[in-house]
Design a protein around this motif. Structure first.
Motif, PDB file in Angstrom:
ATOM      1  N   ALA A   1      41.991  34.596  50.052  1.00  0.00           N
ATOM      2  CA  ALA A   1      42.562  34.859  48.725  1.00  0.00           C
ATOM      3  C   ALA A   1      41.490  34.786  47.645  1.00  0.00           C
ATOM      4  CB  ALA A   1      43.683  33.867  48.433  1.00  0.00           C
ATOM      5  N   LEU A   2      40.614  33.772  47.715  1.00  0.00           N
ATOM      6  CA  LEU A   2      39.567  33.637  46.703  1.00  0.00           C
ATOM      7  C   LEU A   2      38.595  34.808  46.767  1.00  0.00           C
ATOM      8  CD1 LEU A   2      38.187  32.027  44.461  1.00  0.00           C
ATOM      9  CD2 LEU A   2      36.925  30.767  46.227  1.00  0.00           C
ATOM     10  N   ALA A   3      38.209  35.209  47.976  1.00  0.00           N
ATOM     11  CA  ALA A   3      37.294  36.348  48.116  1.00  0.00           C
ATOM     12  C   ALA A   3      37.927  37.615  47.540  1.00  0.00           C
ATOM     13  CB  ALA A   3      36.941  36.554  49.592  1.00  0.00           C
ATOM     14  N   HIS A   4      39.224  37.762  47.739  1.00  0.00           N
ATOM     15  CA  HIS A   4      39.923  38.943  47.213  1.00  0.00           C
ATOM     16  C   HIS A   4      39.921  38.926  45.684  1.00  0.00           C
ATOM     17  CE1 HIS A   4      42.806  42.176  46.899  1.00  0.00           C
ATOM     18  NE2 HIS A   4      42.809  42.317  48.216  1.00  0.00           N
TER      19      HIS A   4
ATOM     20  N   LEU B   1      37.784  37.356  43.627  1.00  0.00           N
ATOM     21  CA  LEU B   1      36.432  37.539  43.097  1.00  0.00           C
ATOM     22  C   LEU B   1      35.929  38.962  43.306  1.00  0.00           C
ATOM     23  CD1 LEU B   1      34.861  34.129  44.194  1.00  0.00           C
ATOM     24  CD2 LEU B   1      35.707  34.776  41.933  1.00  0.00           C
ATOM     25  N   MET B   2      36.334  39.589  44.416  1.00  0.00           N
ATOM     26  CA  MET B   2      35.934  40.980  44.631  1.00  0.00           C
ATOM     27  C   MET B   2      36.606  41.898  43.609  1.00  0.00           C
ATOM     28  SD  MET B   2      36.588  43.556  47.843  1.00  0.00           S
ATOM     29  CE  MET B   2      38.277  43.806  47.242  1.00  0.00           C
ATOM     30  N   ASP B   3      37.905  41.689  43.378  1.00  0.00           N
ATOM     31  CA  ASP B   3      38.611  42.498  42.379  1.00  0.00           C
ATOM     32  C   ASP B   3      37.958  42.372  41.012  1.00  0.00           C
ATOM     33  OD1 ASP B   3      40.378  43.472  44.182  1.00  0.00           O
ATOM     34  OD2 ASP B   3      42.111  42.307  43.519  1.00  0.00           O
ATOM     35  N   MET B   4      37.591  41.152  40.637  1.00  0.00           N
ATOM     36  CA  MET B   4      36.949  40.935  39.341  1.00  0.00           C
ATOM     37  C   MET B   4      35.590  41.624  39.291  1.00  0.00           C
ATOM     38  SD  MET B   4      37.887  36.924  38.637  1.00  0.00           S
ATOM     39  CE  MET B   4      36.932  36.872  37.110  1.00  0.00           C
ATOM     40  N   GLU B   5      34.804  41.462  40.355  1.00  0.00           N
ATOM     41  CA  GLU B   5      33.462  42.046  40.375  1.00  0.00           C
ATOM     42  C   GLU B   5      33.526  43.568  40.293  1.00  0.00           C
ATOM     43  OE1 GLU B   5      29.587  40.395  42.506  1.00  0.00           O
ATOM     44  OE2 GLU B   5      30.892  41.419  43.912  1.00  0.00           O
ATOM     45  N   GLN B   6      34.504  44.171  40.936  1.00  0.00           N
ATOM     46  CA  GLN B   6      34.634  45.622  40.894  1.00  0.00           C
ATOM     47  C   GLN B   6      35.020  46.131  39.512  1.00  0.00           C
ATOM     48  OE1 GLN B   6      37.467  46.490  44.000  1.00  0.00           O
ATOM     49  NE2 GLN B   6      35.919  46.463  45.623  1.00  0.00           N
ATOM     50  N   ARG B   7      35.662  45.263  38.712  1.00  0.00           N
ATOM     51  CA  ARG B   7      36.051  45.631  37.348  1.00  0.00           C
ATOM     52  C   ARG B   7      35.026  45.186  36.303  1.00  0.00           C
ATOM     53  NH1 ARG B   7      40.760  44.872  40.189  1.00  0.00           N
ATOM     54  NH2 ARG B   7      42.568  46.164  39.594  1.00  0.00           N
ATOM     55  N   GLY B   8      33.886  44.683  36.759  1.00  0.00           N
ATOM     56  CA  GLY B   8      32.859  44.228  35.832  1.00  0.00           C
ATOM     57  C   GLY B   8      33.225  42.930  35.152  1.00  0.00           C
ATOM     58  N   LEU B   9      34.012  42.078  35.823  1.00  0.00           N
ATOM     59  CA  LEU B   9      34.428  40.791  35.262  1.00  0.00           C
ATOM     60  C   LEU B   9      33.776  39.656  36.039  1.00  0.00           C
ATOM     61  CD1 LEU B   9      38.287  41.443  34.965  1.00  0.00           C
ATOM     62  CD2 LEU B   9      36.540  41.822  33.213  1.00  0.00           C
TER      63      LEU B   9
ATOM     64  N   PRO C   1      27.337  40.359  47.386  1.00  0.00           N
ATOM     65  CA  PRO C   1      28.521  40.653  46.566  1.00  0.00           C
ATOM     66  C   PRO C   1      29.776  40.235  47.329  1.00  0.00           C
ATOM     67  CG  PRO C   1      27.622  42.666  47.493  1.00  0.00           C
ATOM     68  CD  PRO C   1      26.641  41.582  47.814  1.00  0.00           C
ATOM     69  N   PHE C   2      30.880  40.043  46.592  1.00  0.00           N
ATOM     70  CA  PHE C   2      32.090  39.507  47.222  1.00  0.00           C
ATOM     71  C   PHE C   2      32.758  40.522  48.137  1.00  0.00           C
ATOM     72  CE2 PHE C   2      31.661  36.807  43.387  1.00  0.00           C
ATOM     73  CZ  PHE C   2      31.487  35.601  44.052  1.00  0.00           C
ATOM     74  N   GLY C   3      32.431  41.799  47.975  1.00  0.00           N
ATOM     75  CA  GLY C   3      32.943  42.792  48.906  1.00  0.00           C
ATOM     76  C   GLY C   3      32.479  42.517  50.328  1.00  0.00           C
ATOM     77  N   GLU C   4      31.239  42.050  50.487  1.00  0.00           N
ATOM     78  CA  GLU C   4      30.725  41.734  51.820  1.00  0.00           C
ATOM     79  C   GLU C   4      31.468  40.548  52.421  1.00  0.00           C
ATOM     80  OE1 GLU C   4      26.536  41.567  52.518  1.00  0.00           O
ATOM     81  OE2 GLU C   4      26.073  42.896  50.822  1.00  0.00           O
ATOM     82  N   TRP C   5      31.787  39.555  51.586  1.00  0.00           N
ATOM     83  CA  TRP C   5      32.551  38.402  52.081  1.00  0.00           C
ATOM     84  C   TRP C   5      33.925  38.844  52.575  1.00  0.00           C
ATOM     85  CZ3 TRP C   5      30.970  33.442  52.815  1.00  0.00           C
ATOM     86  CH2 TRP C   5      29.770  33.032  52.211  1.00  0.00           C
ATOM     87  N   LEU C   6      34.597  39.684  51.796  1.00  0.00           N
ATOM     88  CA  LEU C   6      35.941  40.096  52.180  1.00  0.00           C
ATOM     89  C   LEU C   6      35.909  40.950  53.449  1.00  0.00           C
ATOM     90  CD1 LEU C   6      38.853  39.773  51.188  1.00  0.00           C
ATOM     91  CD2 LEU C   6      38.650  41.992  50.106  1.00  0.00           C
TER      92      LEU C   6
END
Length: 598
Positions: free
Chosen positions: A140-143, A145-153, A297-302
Motif C-alpha cells: 500500500a505504501l509503495a502504491h 508513493l508511486m502515485d505521488m511520484e508520477q504526479r510530481g508530488l 524510484p517507487f515504480g521499481e519497488w511496486l
C-alpha cells in the motif's frame, strides 16, 4: 500557541457544530497530539459526519500562505493515501466569529480524523506483524508513493510518525486496500503548483539521507531514501529478528544510516530470506546512494512487490485487492485479520503531548494499564496542565519528569520528552530575557551614577562661583558667569557625545567592512569543496543588514519603528523585483499575501 481547550468545548466550523474530544485513556483530558509544527485536536461532530482533526500551528509556523497551500493540496484528496488533503482552513473572512473568540485558531487546518496507529507506534510497541500484514502495508505504501511520484508530488518529511496504518485500527470499519496506509503532516509537501515553504525539514532522524543536497530536499525525489527505509522496515516487521534489533522509533539508530553497521547487514538478510533478492537489492541501492536522485524510484519497488504477490498465497492476494472488515482480535476469534493484535487508536500526528493538554497512554505490554496506572497518569497530566496554565513551568517540568520516570519503557515516555523540551525552551527564553533586563539595569545604574557625579561637580563649581561673586558683591557678574559656564558645560557635553558617537560609528563601520569581507570570501569559495554556500551567504547578508540598521539608528537617531517599517518595505520590494525578472504573474499572489504586513 496558547489554545487550551476543555473537553466537550463547542466550536462551530463551516456551519457545523463540533466538540473537543476526550482522551480515551485519560478522563477529562482533551485528545490533542503535539507535533513539530503544532497540535492536532480531535473534534467530534454533534450532527452528521465523522470526527475531524484540527491542527493548530505554533506561532513560528503560522503563515497566511497556508490559505493558498490548503486550497491547492485539496485537489489531491482523491489520491490514495492522501485523505488528509481533504482540508479547510480557518480564516478571518470566513470564520470571524470563531476567531474573535479563539484568536489562536487563526489559520488552523481542519481535516478528516484518521483512525489507526502510526508506523512509529508499531515500532515503539515492538508489534510483530504477520507476513500478510507486512506485505499489505509495504504494498500500500509503495502504491501511494508511486502515485505521488508520477504526479510530481512528494511528502518531503517522510518518517514513521507521518505514516498511519488504518489497516491496523481497532475500530470496526471497512478499510479498502487503497486506504491501508495514509500520509499526514502535509504542510511541507512538494508540487510544481506550490510555493517553496519557508521551513523545509532536512529529514527526520532514522530516515534522512546523509548528503542533504538543498535542491533535492524539496523536490519530486525527496521521498526516495526515507521511503526505501520505511518499505524495508514494513517488509521485515514479520521477523522476530527485526523486533529484537529495533533501535526505538525507527529501526536504525540515526548515526548508523548509510554505514556498514550490523543492523543494515541483518536487515538485508531478513529481506532476502523472506522476500527474495530483488527487494533486498533495491534497499541496498538506496542505502548506498550518495544523492536522492540515485535512489530507486517507487515504480521499481511496486514492480518487485507485484512479482512476488502471488507467491505468498491467495490470502495475501485477496487482501491486496478487496475490501476487508477491520476488527480487533478477541479470545473467541481465531481468524487472522489485518487489524492484528489490538494496536491503539492514533491521531493524525501522534508524535508528542500537547504542552498542557493530552498525552496518550502507552499501549505496549510493559506500560501502565488504564485500570490501575492509567488513572494515576491522568491525574499527573491534569496536574501538569494546571501548572502550565498558571505559568508555573518549573513545577510542571518536575511533574512531567515524574511521568517520564514512571513510564520509561512505553511510547508515553517519548511524548513526555517532547513536552519537557518545550517547557525547557520556555524557561531558557525566560532566562535570556532576565539576563538582558539585568544588563539593562546595570547600564542604567552606570549612567545614573555618572550623571550624579557630574551634577555634584556642577553644583560645587556653581556654588564656589556664587560665593566668590558674593564676596565682591557682583550679583550681575555672577549671573553672566553662570550663563557662560552653562554654555561651556553644554559645549563639553556635546563634544563628549560627538566623541562617543564617532568612536561607536568607527566601530560599526569596521563591523560592516568585516561583514562584507565575509560575503566576498564566501562568493569566492569553491562550491566543490564547500557545501551549503547559499545558506552561508544568506546568514552573512542578514548579519550585514542587521549591522547596517544598527548604524542608521545610532548615527541618524532613527527609532526602532522606522527600522521595522524599512524591513517591511524591503521584504516586499526585493522579492517583487526578483519575481518581475522571472515570472511577473507571481507578484499578483505575492501582493495579496504580503499586504497585511503593512
Amino acid at each position: 500557541m496558547s489554545f487550551q481547550p476543555e473537553v466537550r468545548a463547542r466550536l462551530s466550523i463551516n456551519g457545523k457544530p463540533y466538540t473537543i474530544g476526550e482522551h480515551p485513556q485519560a478522563a477529562g483530558v482533551p485528545y490533542g497530539q503535539e507535533g513539530r509544527q503544532g497540535t492536532v485536536y480531535l473534534l467530534n461532530a454533534e450532527e452528521s459526519g465523522g470526527p475531524k482533526a484540527m491542527k493548530v500551528f505554533r506561532n513560528k509556523f503560522i503563515d497566511p500562505s497556508l490559505v493558498f497551500h490548503t486550497d491547492t493540496v485539496a485537489k489531491y484528496k482523491g489520491i490514495a493515501g492522501l485523505t488528509a488533503c481533504d482540508r479547510s482552513i480557518l480564516t478571518p473572512q470566513n470564520h470571524a466569529e470563531l476567531l474573535n473568540r479563539e484568536p489562536d485558531l487563526l489559520y488552523a487546518v481542519v481535516m478528516p480524523w484518521i483512525e489507526g496507529p502510526t508506523w512509529m507506534d508499531v515500532l515503539l510497541n515492538k508489534q510483530r506483524l504477520s507476513k500478510k500484514q507486512s506485505f499489505s502495508a509495504a504494498f500500500a505504501l509503495a502504491h501511494v508513493l508511486m502515485d505521488m511520484e508520477q504526479r510530481g508530488l512528494a511528502h518531503c518529511d517522510l518518517s514513521a510518525a507521518n505514516v498511519m496504518l488504518p489497516m491496523l485500527s481497532t475500530v470496526k470499519k471497512v478499510v479498502k486496500p487503497v486506504e491501508f496506509v495514509q500520509l499526514i503532516d502535509l504542510e511541507q509537501m512538494f508540487s510544481t503548483h506550490l510555493e517553496k515553504p519557508e521551513h523545509i525539514p532536512a529529514g527526520s532522524p532514522g530516515y534522512a539521507i546523509r548528503n542533504k543536497t538543498q535542491s533535492l530536499m524539496w523536490s519530486g525525489q525527496s521521498d526516495r531514501f526515507a521511503g526505501a527505509i520505511l518499505l524495508t522496515e514494513m517488509l521485515a516487521s514479520c521477523s522476530d529478528a527485526f523486533i529484537r534489533n529495533l533501535w526505538g522509533e525507527s529501526y536504525f539508530d540515526p548515526e548508523e544510516l548509510q554505514t556498514g553497521c550490523d543492523r543494515f547487514n541483518e536487515l538485508v538478510e531478513m529481506i532476502r530470506m523472506a522476500w527474495g533478492e530483488a527487494l533486498a537489492a533495491l534497499f541496498v541501492r538506496a542505502w548506498e546512494s550518495e544523492h536522492l536522485s540515485q535512489c530507486p524510484p517507487f515504480g521499481e519497488w511496486l514492480m518487485a512487490l507485484s512479482r512476488i504477490e502471488g507467491t505468498i498465497g491467495a490470502e495475501v492476494a485477496a487482501a491486496a485487492s478487496a475490501p476487508v472488515a477491520v476488527r480487533s482480535s478477541s479470545p473467541s476469534d481465531h481468524t487472522e485479520t489485518l487489524s492484528g493484535p489490538a494496536p491503539r487508536v492514533a491521531a493524525p500526528r501522534p508524535a508528542a503531548p500537547v504542552v498542557a493538554p493530552a498525552l496518550r497512554a502507552a499501549a505496549s505490554a510493559d506500560s501502565i494499564s488504564q485500570s490501575d496506572g492509567g488513572g494515576f497518569n491522568a491525574n499527573l497530566l491534569q496536574k501538569a496542565k494546571n501548572l502550565e496554565q498558571k505559568k508555573n513551568y518549573k513545577q510542571a517540568l518536575e511533574v512531567y519528569r515524574s511521568i517520564q520516570t514512571l513510564n520509561a519503557h512505553s511510547s508515553l515516555a517519548k511524548e513526555v520528552e517532547i513536552a519537557i523540551q518545550h517547557i525547557e525552551e520556555i524557561l531558557s527564553n525566560g532566562k535570556k530575557k532576565q539576563d538582558r533586563a539585568a544588563t539593562s539595569r546595570k547600564v542604567k545604574r552606570f549612567f545614573l551614577t555618572l550623571a550624579f557625579i557630574v551634577l555634584l561637580g556642577l553644583v560645587g563649581f556653581l556654588g564656589k562661583s556664587y560665593l566668590d561673586k558674593q564676596a565682591v558683591g557682583s550679583v550681575e557678574s555672577l549671573t553672566e558667569d553662570i550663563k557662560e559656564k552653562d554654555k561651556e558645560i553644554a559645549q563639553l557635553t556635546k563634544q563628549l557625545k560627538a566623541q562617543d558617537l564617532s568612536a561607536k560609528k568607527q566601530e560599526m563601520l569596521k563591523a560592516l567592512e568585516e561583514d562584507y569581507s565575509e560575503l566576498q570570501r564566501i562568493a569566492n569559495a569553491d562550491p566543490a569543496l564547500n557545501d551549503k554556500l547559499d545558506v552561508k551567504t544568506f546568514a552573512a547578508a542578514q548579519l550585514y543588514l542587521n549591522h547596517m540598521n544598527e548604524y542608521l539608528m545610532k548615527v541618524f537617531e532613527f527609532d526602532q519603528t522606522f527600522v521595522d517599517r524599512t524591513k517591511t518595505v524591503d521584504g516586499y520590494f526585493f522579492p517583487y523585483v526578483y519575481n518581475q525578472s522571472r515570472n511577473p504573474e507571481k507578484n499578483i499572489s505575492f501582493h495579496k499575501e504580503y499586504m497585511h504586513r503593512f
